[in-house]
Design a protein around this motif. Structure first.
Motif, PDB file in Angstrom:
ATOM      1  N   ARG A 288     -15.696  34.738  -8.241  1.00  0.00           N
ATOM      2  CA  ARG A 288     -16.096  35.929  -7.461  1.00  0.00           C
ATOM      3  C   ARG A 288     -15.427  37.195  -7.993  1.00  0.00           C
ATOM      4  NH1 ARG A 288     -16.084  32.965  -1.926  1.00  0.00           N
ATOM      5  NH2 ARG A 288     -13.867  33.296  -2.145  1.00  0.00           N
ATOM      6  N   VAL A 289     -14.143  37.113  -8.303  1.00  0.00           N
ATOM      7  CA  VAL A 289     -13.438  38.303  -8.799  1.00  0.00           C
ATOM      8  C   VAL A 289     -13.964  38.701 -10.178  1.00  0.00           C
ATOM      9  CG1 VAL A 289     -11.204  39.256  -9.480  1.00  0.00           C
ATOM     10  CG2 VAL A 289     -11.368  37.836  -7.434  1.00  0.00           C
ATOM     11  N   VAL A 290     -14.134  37.735 -11.070  1.00  0.00           N
ATOM     12  CA  VAL A 290     -14.638  38.029 -12.408  1.00  0.00           C
ATOM     13  C   VAL A 290     -16.052  38.609 -12.319  1.00  0.00           C
ATOM     14  CG1 VAL A 290     -15.335  37.000 -14.612  1.00  0.00           C
ATOM     15  CG2 VAL A 290     -13.149  36.386 -13.576  1.00  0.00           C
ATOM     16  N   ALA A 291     -16.889  38.065 -11.447  1.00  0.00           N
ATOM     17  CA  ALA A 291     -18.251  38.593 -11.267  1.00  0.00           C
ATOM     18  C   ALA A 291     -18.219  40.022 -10.739  1.00  0.00           C
ATOM     19  CB  ALA A 291     -19.047  37.692 -10.326  1.00  0.00           C
ATOM     20  N   ALA A 292     -17.315  40.287  -9.805  1.00  0.00           N
ATOM     21  CA  ALA A 292     -17.200  41.644  -9.260  1.00  0.00           C
ATOM     22  C   ALA A 292     -16.785  42.629 -10.340  1.00  0.00           C
ATOM     23  CB  ALA A 292     -16.199  41.664  -8.104  1.00  0.00           C
ATOM     24  N   LEU A 293     -15.843  42.241 -11.188  1.00  0.00           N
ATOM     25  CA  LEU A 293     -15.406  43.119 -12.275  1.00  0.00           C
ATOM     26  C   LEU A 293     -16.501  43.318 -13.316  1.00  0.00           C
ATOM     27  CD1 LEU A 293     -11.757  41.897 -12.777  1.00  0.00           C
ATOM     28  CD2 LEU A 293     -12.489  44.169 -12.018  1.00  0.00           C
ATOM     29  N   GLY A 294     -17.419  42.381 -13.419  1.00  0.00           N
ATOM     30  CA  GLY A 294     -18.506  42.480 -14.386  1.00  0.00           C
ATOM     31  C   GLY A 294     -19.626  43.409 -13.964  1.00  0.00           C
ATOM     32  N   ARG A 295     -19.643  43.797 -12.693  1.00  0.00           N
ATOM     33  CA  ARG A 295     -20.680  44.717 -12.207  1.00  0.00           C
ATOM     34  C   ARG A 295     -20.288  46.145 -12.545  1.00  0.00           C
ATOM     35  NH1 ARG A 295     -20.605  41.228  -7.387  1.00  0.00           N
ATOM     36  NH2 ARG A 295     -19.186  42.709  -6.443  1.00  0.00           N
TER      37      ARG A 295
END
Length: 93
Positions: free
Chosen positions: A26-33
């Protein structure tokens, strides 16, 4: 897209990271946005926030700049934004 910058070396923990893969994703996905220039990991003391943050940093290669802002020493809520701004090179008034 956004750019993350390294302001200081991040000293990564060497402990085993177990049972937090969903949080990590979830954190990595959030940073990827493109809309997420900042992700805050919050929780009670001892729940593994720092370990999770260290694992997030490990997911990026050396070509991806990352800013690590430790708020451990910030005891006044009014100092959170200035601490982050200073870490990323901004000078709050």
């Amino acid at each position: 897209g956004k750019e993350l910058m390294v302001m200081a070396p991040v000293r990564l923990q060497s402990s085993t990271f177990v049972g937090r893969s969903e949080d990590l994703e979830r954190v990595v996905a959030a940073l990827g946005r493109d809309s997420a220039a900042l992700v805050t990991i919050a929780g009670r003391g001892g729940v593994g926030k720092t370990a999770l943050a260290h694992q997030v940093v490990r997911t990026f290669d050396e070509a991806t700049p990352v800013t690590w802002v430790s708020l451990a020493g910030v005891t006044d809520v009014e100092m959170v934004v200035p601490a982050i701004a200073t870490a990323v090179g901004l000078h709050p008034e």
